[in-house]
Design a protein around this motif. Structure first.
Motif, PDB file in Angstrom:
ATOM      1  N   LEU A  74     -30.494  14.550   4.406  1.00  0.00           N
ATOM      2  CA  LEU A  74     -31.600  13.582   3.774  1.00  0.00           C
ATOM      3  C   LEU A  74     -32.763  13.387   4.478  1.00  0.00           C
ATOM      4  CD1 LEU A  74     -31.895  10.786   2.263  1.00  0.00           C
ATOM      5  CD2 LEU A  74     -31.283   9.220   4.319  1.00  0.00           C
ATOM      6  N   SER A  75     -32.416  13.461   5.199  1.00  0.00           N
ATOM      7  CA  SER A  75     -34.201  13.713   6.716  1.00  0.00           C
ATOM      8  C   SER A  75     -34.449  15.100   6.567  1.00  0.00           C
ATOM      9  CB  SER A  75     -33.277  13.211   7.851  1.00  0.00           C
ATOM     10  OG  SER A  75     -32.866  12.269   7.629  1.00  0.00           O
ATOM     11  N   ASP A  76     -33.890  15.783   5.787  1.00  0.00           N
ATOM     12  CA  ASP A  76     -34.942  16.790   5.671  1.00  0.00           C
ATOM     13  C   ASP A  76     -35.481  17.161   4.513  1.00  0.00           C
ATOM     14  OD1 ASP A  76     -33.605  18.327   7.992  1.00  0.00           O
ATOM     15  OD2 ASP A  76     -32.111  19.411   7.440  1.00  0.00           O
ATOM     16  N   THR A  77     -34.998  16.763   3.399  1.00  0.00           N
ATOM     17  CA  THR A  77     -34.658  16.617   2.538  1.00  0.00           C
ATOM     18  C   THR A  77     -36.197  15.740   1.382  1.00  0.00           C
ATOM     19  OG1 THR A  77     -33.015  16.896   1.171  1.00  0.00           O
ATOM     20  CG2 THR A  77     -33.913  16.046  -0.436  1.00  0.00           C
ATOM     21  N   VAL A  78     -36.233  13.905   2.711  1.00  0.00           N
ATOM     22  CA  VAL A  78     -37.501  13.545   2.644  1.00  0.00           C
ATOM     23  C   VAL A  78     -38.706  14.116   3.040  1.00  0.00           C
ATOM     24  CG1 VAL A  78     -37.920  11.500   3.568  1.00  0.00           C
ATOM     25  CG2 VAL A  78     -35.601  11.505   2.737  1.00  0.00           C
ATOM     26  N   ALA A  79     -38.159  15.040   4.157  1.00  0.00           N
ATOM     27  CA  ALA A  79     -39.621  15.644   5.623  1.00  0.00           C
ATOM     28  C   ALA A  79     -40.224  16.523   4.212  1.00  0.00           C
ATOM     29  CB  ALA A  79     -38.678  15.694   5.497  1.00  0.00           C
ATOM     30  N   LYS A  80     -38.981  16.874   3.771  1.00  0.00           N
ATOM     31  CA  LYS A  80     -39.702  18.225   2.648  1.00  0.00           C
ATOM     32  C   LYS A  80     -40.303  17.522   1.355  1.00  0.00           C
ATOM     33  CE  LYS A  80     -38.078  21.487  -0.853  1.00  0.00           C
ATOM     34  NZ  LYS A  80     -37.193  21.792  -0.985  1.00  0.00           N
ATOM     35  N   LEU A  81     -40.006  16.280   0.359  1.00  0.00           N
ATOM     36  CA  LEU A  81     -40.618  16.276  -0.025  1.00  0.00           C
ATOM     37  C   LEU A  81     -42.161  15.031   0.435  1.00  0.00           C
ATOM     38  CD1 LEU A  81     -37.473  14.790  -2.295  1.00  0.00           C
ATOM     39  CD2 LEU A  81     -39.162  16.506  -2.811  1.00  0.00           C
ATOM     40  N   LEU A  82     -41.840  14.618   0.971  1.00  0.00           N
ATOM     41  CA  LEU A  82     -43.336  14.574   1.776  1.00  0.00           C
ATOM     42  C   LEU A  82     -44.521  14.928   2.076  1.00  0.00           C
ATOM     43  CD1 LEU A  82     -41.308  10.588   3.099  1.00  0.00           C
ATOM     44  CD2 LEU A  82     -43.062  11.111   0.639  1.00  0.00           C
ATOM     45  N   ALA A  83     -43.851  16.348   2.285  1.00  0.00           N
ATOM     46  CA  ALA A  83     -45.054  17.318   2.939  1.00  0.00           C
ATOM     47  C   ALA A  83     -46.097  17.310   2.716  1.00  0.00           C
ATOM     48  CB  ALA A  83     -44.610  18.305   3.312  1.00  0.00           C
ATOM     49  N   PRO A  84     -47.230  17.553   2.636  1.00  0.00           N
ATOM     50  CA  PRO A  84     -48.672  17.120   2.387  1.00  0.00           C
ATOM     51  C   PRO A  84     -48.498  19.048   1.349  1.00  0.00           C
ATOM     52  CG  PRO A  84     -48.629  17.068   4.707  1.00  0.00           C
ATOM     53  CD  PRO A  84     -47.588  16.905   4.461  1.00  0.00           C
ATOM     54  N   ALA A  85     -49.031  18.847   0.532  1.00  0.00           N
ATOM     55  CA  ALA A  85     -49.341  20.474  -0.088  1.00  0.00           C
ATOM     56  C   ALA A  85     -49.977  21.414   0.229  1.00  0.00           C
ATOM     57  CB  ALA A  85     -48.913  19.945  -1.934  1.00  0.00           C
ATOM     58  N   PRO A 143     -42.509  11.669  -6.051  1.00  0.00           N
ATOM     59  CA  PRO A 143     -41.029  12.669  -5.766  1.00  0.00           C
ATOM     60  C   PRO A 143     -39.980  11.837  -5.897  1.00  0.00           C
ATOM     61  CG  PRO A 143     -42.660  12.777  -3.549  1.00  0.00           C
ATOM     62  CD  PRO A 143     -43.125  11.473  -4.874  1.00  0.00           C
ATOM     63  N   THR A 144     -38.848  12.031  -6.089  1.00  0.00           N
ATOM     64  CA  THR A 144     -37.625  11.205  -6.799  1.00  0.00           C
ATOM     65  C   THR A 144     -36.560  12.164  -6.048  1.00  0.00           C
ATOM     66  OG1 THR A 144     -37.480  12.988  -8.945  1.00  0.00           O
ATOM     67  CG2 THR A 144     -38.516  10.208  -8.609  1.00  0.00           C
ATOM     68  N   ILE A 145     -35.376  11.748  -5.701  1.00  0.00           N
ATOM     69  CA  ILE A 145     -34.392  12.642  -5.362  1.00  0.00           C
ATOM     70  C   ILE A 145     -33.265  11.709  -5.793  1.00  0.00           C
ATOM     71  CG2 ILE A 145     -32.827  12.820  -3.654  1.00  0.00           C
ATOM     72  CD1 ILE A 145     -34.873  12.501  -1.607  1.00  0.00           C
ATOM     73  N   ALA A 146     -32.142  12.209  -6.497  1.00  0.00           N
ATOM     74  CA  ALA A 146     -30.756  11.708  -7.165  1.00  0.00           C
ATOM     75  C   ALA A 146     -29.925  12.167  -6.250  1.00  0.00           C
ATOM     76  CB  ALA A 146     -30.651  12.686  -8.279  1.00  0.00           C
ATOM     77  N   LEU A 147     -29.366  10.840  -6.846  1.00  0.00           N
ATOM     78  CA  LEU A 147     -27.818  10.783  -5.582  1.00  0.00           C
ATOM     79  C   LEU A 147     -26.647  10.470  -6.840  1.00  0.00           C
ATOM     80  CD1 LEU A 147     -28.635   7.977  -2.839  1.00  0.00           C
ATOM     81  CD2 LEU A 147     -28.640  10.004  -2.815  1.00  0.00           C
ATOM     82  N   SER A 148     -25.847  11.545  -6.376  1.00  0.00           N
ATOM     83  CA  SER A 148     -24.966  11.219  -6.996  1.00  0.00           C
ATOM     84  C   SER A 148     -23.154  11.615  -6.459  1.00  0.00           C
ATOM     85  CB  SER A 148     -24.415  11.658  -8.819  1.00  0.00           C
ATOM     86  OG  SER A 148     -23.735  12.173  -9.047  1.00  0.00           O
TER      87      SER A 148
END
Length: 124
Positions: free
Chosen positions: A113-124, A79-84
């Motif tokens: 940031l916290s919500d997005t990281v948690a969402k992307l790392l959550a088990p599918a 998973p990747t997050i873009a910052l801009s």
């Protein structure tokens, strides 16, 4: 358990890099930082990361977008997050085309940031 979750931050701006590192370490993640495309590639080769956060417009000849394109081309689906800093529709299209999973604007919103990281790392 977050103790074993490794995140790579690719960000050339020192204040943003330090802020991201502090927030994520406080949340219990293992954080590796890189400030250039070459440092990011070296860190990627050394480690096995669960998430990448990259500055889309990284300074230099190669950007955060180039970094993610290279990772995707090698078959990795981390998973990747873009910052801009720039937030308009063309950038969002470019971010999606580069292979990022999502986007967060700068300055960093800690909750987003916290919500997005948690969402992307959550088990599918």
């Amino acid at each position: 358990m977050r103790d074993n979750i490794k995140i790579l931050i690719l960000e050339d701006e020192p204040i943003t890099r330090t802020l991201l590192q502090a927030i994520l370490r406080k949340a219990g993640y293992l954080v590796t930082i890189a400030s250039s495309f070459d440092e990011g590639c070296a860190a990627w080769r050394r480690g096995s990361f669960h998430l990448i956060i990259a500055d889309f417009f990284l300074e230099g000849a190669q950007t955060g977008a180039d970094f993610v394109r290279e990772i995707r081309a090698s078959g990795h689906n981390v998973p990747t997050i873009a910052l801009s800093i720039a937030e308009h529709s063309q950038n969002r299209d470019d971010i999606e085309q580069a292979g990022f999973d999502c986007y967060l604007p700068k300055p960093i919103d800690v909750r987003a940031l916290s919500d997005t990281v948690a969402k992307l790392l959550a088990p599918a």
